[in-house]
Design an enzyme around this catalytic site. Structure first.
Site, PDB file in Angstrom:
ATOM      1  N   LYS A 111       0.813  -1.221   0.000  1.00  0.00           N
ATOM      2  CA  LYS A 111       0.000   0.000   0.000  1.00  0.00           C
ATOM      3  C   LYS A 111       0.851   1.278   0.000  1.00  0.00           C
ATOM      4  O   LYS A 111       0.448   2.303  -0.528  1.00  0.00           O
ATOM      5  CB  LYS A 111      -0.936   0.006   1.201  1.00  0.00           C
ATOM      6  N   GLU A 133      -9.666   6.611   3.626  1.00  0.00           N
ATOM      7  CA  GLU A 133     -10.541   5.612   4.232  1.00  0.00           C
ATOM      8  C   GLU A 133      -9.689   4.393   4.544  1.00  0.00           C
ATOM      9  O   GLU A 133      -8.652   4.184   3.912  1.00  0.00           O
ATOM     10  CB  GLU A 133     -11.660   5.211   3.257  1.00  0.00           C
ATOM     11  N   SER A 399       1.629  -9.803  -1.101  1.00  0.00           N
ATOM     12  CA  SER A 399       1.223  -8.400  -0.900  1.00  0.00           C
ATOM     13  C   SER A 399       1.527  -7.850   0.482  1.00  0.00           C
ATOM     14  O   SER A 399       1.727  -6.651   0.636  1.00  0.00           O
ATOM     15  CB  SER A 399      -0.265  -8.231  -1.213  1.00  0.00           C
TER      16      SER A 399
HETATM   17  C1  LIG Z   1      -5.187  -3.925   1.469  1.00  0.00           C
HETATM   18  C2  LIG Z   1      -4.520  -5.204   1.178  1.00  0.00           C
HETATM   19  C3  LIG Z   1      -4.942  -6.045   0.127  1.00  0.00           C
HETATM   20  C4  LIG Z   1      -6.151  -5.747  -0.719  1.00  0.00           C
HETATM   21  O1  LIG Z   1      -6.105  -4.566  -1.444  1.00  0.00           O
HETATM   22  P1  LIG Z   1      -5.828  -4.560  -3.006  1.00  0.00           P
HETATM   23  O2  LIG Z   1      -6.084  -3.155  -3.404  1.00  0.00           O
HETATM   24  O3  LIG Z   1      -6.757  -5.532  -3.640  1.00  0.00           O
HETATM   25  O4  LIG Z   1      -4.414  -4.964  -3.201  1.00  0.00           O
HETATM   26  C5  LIG Z   1      -4.228  -7.196  -0.142  1.00  0.00           C
HETATM   27  N1  LIG Z   1      -3.167  -7.551   0.604  1.00  0.00           N
HETATM   28  C6  LIG Z   1      -2.739  -6.786   1.640  1.00  0.00           C
HETATM   29  C7  LIG Z   1      -1.557  -7.236   2.425  1.00  0.00           C
HETATM   30  C8  LIG Z   1      -3.396  -5.590   1.959  1.00  0.00           C
HETATM   31  O5  LIG Z   1      -2.970  -4.845   2.981  1.00  0.00           O
END
Ligand SMILES: *Cc1c(COP(=O)(O)O)cnc(C)c1O
Length: 421
Positions: A111, A133, A399
């Site tokens: 993020k 948000e 992610s």
């Molecule tokens: C917020 C988040 C997501 C989901 O958000 P996307 O916009 O779909 O990437 C996925 N993995 C993690 C670790 C997150 O913090």
């Protein structure tokens, strides 16, 4: 090269990732991807969104913007993130599995790539106040972080229920100097926090920038956020070239909430048909149980938070409350570019249940010593089902890290392993 990239190499990765767009899947001038996207906003929001639309592409093409973005991604966020060959996991699944380590970024997820980019845009627009948000609090923390870095006022809208269940992230945001405002309407979760943030922006059009946390919202947000996250796929290409002698993997797997980590990992492969793009949605307790967030399986086209996309809705168009064990995937829509990738069949979409994700997350911890975020675990769970060949290359976008999910893992029952082999 990317273990110790020279500044010129990383600079060219940044310049390319910000400015090279897909031939087939680029956003149109009106903000559309095929039938999806646009800017469906109240009239009072129009001046803000229109101003952003008219300047964002120019801003991110400026050499001074790119230099600042590059320096922060490199020295503050910790990019490039490694592309790690997961040997034990590869042996188990009998293919070559690479993990793109977005979990190693500052604040623990992808993020921050987007919040760094957007705060630099906000500064160039002369904004003094940032709003955002957040659901689980990851985007809120990433936003509060860059606001502290830049000395900007930060207000984060968060559903009352999420505030109660995500206490560590609430405390982090406060430590970083952000003000948390509870959203008390509706289900008191992410979609309600988004509504409150939009209301704030309408009342403070002059001094405030709204940092949206995924590839959702009205044009130009989906395109702007995609470009900031697309550094992920540009790095993957360079790293694969060095390690495997080719830029293209056979598969890229990523979880999808709004879709920002997924599009980041897909972006520079969109026009390369050799690469199978696989998006994993939160199936919750099961797609047909009424407790799910599998948007493409359950949704229909409609308008949510400023763009036309797929969303879960009742026959008369009311948004259906989503459900997922992972707060980051607990969203009733997907970004418009994903709606188009789904409708055009460029990407495959599959649902993964809470249980499958939980087991896959625990399995990675045991196999590779990496505890993934529960969101990410949805992508890992799909390894069971792809049947990749031994010489094929599978990249999974890791992610985020799982520290925030420790309690959920602990509550999630016995150790288990996937069933294959
Ligand atoms: C917020 C988040 C997501 C989901 O958000 P996307 O916009 O779909 O990437 C996925 N993995 C993690 C670790 C997150 O913090």
């Amino acid at each position: 090269m990317l273990k110790t990239p020279s500044s010129s190499v990383f600079a060219s990765i940044i310049a390319t990732s910000l400015t090279r767009t897909s031939e087939k899947f680029a956003v149109s001038n009106e903000g559309y991807y095929g039938d999806f996207g646009g800017a469906f906003i109240p009239e009072m929001l129009y001046p803000n969104v229109e101003h952003l639309r008219s300047v964002y592409a120019e801003i991110i093409a400026e050499p001074s913007f790119q230099a600042e973005f590059e320096a922060l991604l490199r020295d503050y966020v910790g990019r490039p993130t490694p592309l790690y060959l997961a040997k034990r996991l590869s042996e188990f699944y009998k293919t070559r599995i690479y993990l793109k380590r977005e979990d190693l970024n500052h604040t623990g997820a992808h993020k921050i790539n987007n919040t760094v980019g957007q705060v630099l845009v906000a500064k160039r627009l002369g904004k003094k106040r940032i709003i955002a948000e957040t659901g689980a609090g990851q985007h809120g923390v990433a936003t509060a972080t860059v606001c502290a870095l830049m000395g900007l006022e930060c207000v984060v809208y968060m559903g009352e229920i999420d505030i109660a269940r995500q206490k560590p992230n609430v405390e982090r945001m406060k430590l970083l100097g952000a003000k948390i405002v509870p959203a008390m309407s509706g289900s008191k979760t992410l979609k309600d926090a988004t509504n409150e943030a939009m209301r704030d922006w309408i009342s403070n059009p002059e001094d405030t920038h709204y940092i949206i946390g995924s590839v959702v919202g009205p044009h130009p947000y989906p395109d702007m956020v995609s470009r900031f996250q697309s550094v992920i796929s540009e790095e993957i290409k360079q790293q694969l070239l060095e390690m495997e002698g080719r830029t293209n993997p056979d598969y890229v797997l990523a979880c999808v909430g709004g879709g920002s980590n997924a599009i980041g990992a897909f972006y520079h492969f969109l026009d390369d048909e050799r690469v199978r793009l696989v998006a994993l949605e939160a199936g919750g307790k099961g797609v047909d149980t009424g407790f799910s967030a599998a948007t493409t399986a359950l949704g229909k086209p409609g308008v949510l938070h400023g763009s036309r996309t797929f969303l879960m809705q009742t026959p008369d168009g009311q948004v259906v409350e989503p459900f997922s064990i992972s707060a980051g995937l607990d969203y009733p829509g997907i970004g418009p570019i994903h709606a188009h990738l789904f409708a055009s069949k460029r990407a495959e979409f599959h649902a993964v249940t809470d249980d499958e994700a939980m087991q896959a997350g625990k399995f990675l911890a045991r196999m590779e010593g990496i505890i993934p975020a529960l969101e990410t675990a949805h992508a890992l769970a799909h390894l069971e089902k792809i049947n990749a060949k031994p010489h094929e290359i599978v990249v999974i976008n890791l992610s985020g890290r799982g520290d925030k999910d420790l309690q959920t893992y602990i509550d999630g029952g016995q150790e288990a392993r996937p069933h294959k082999h």
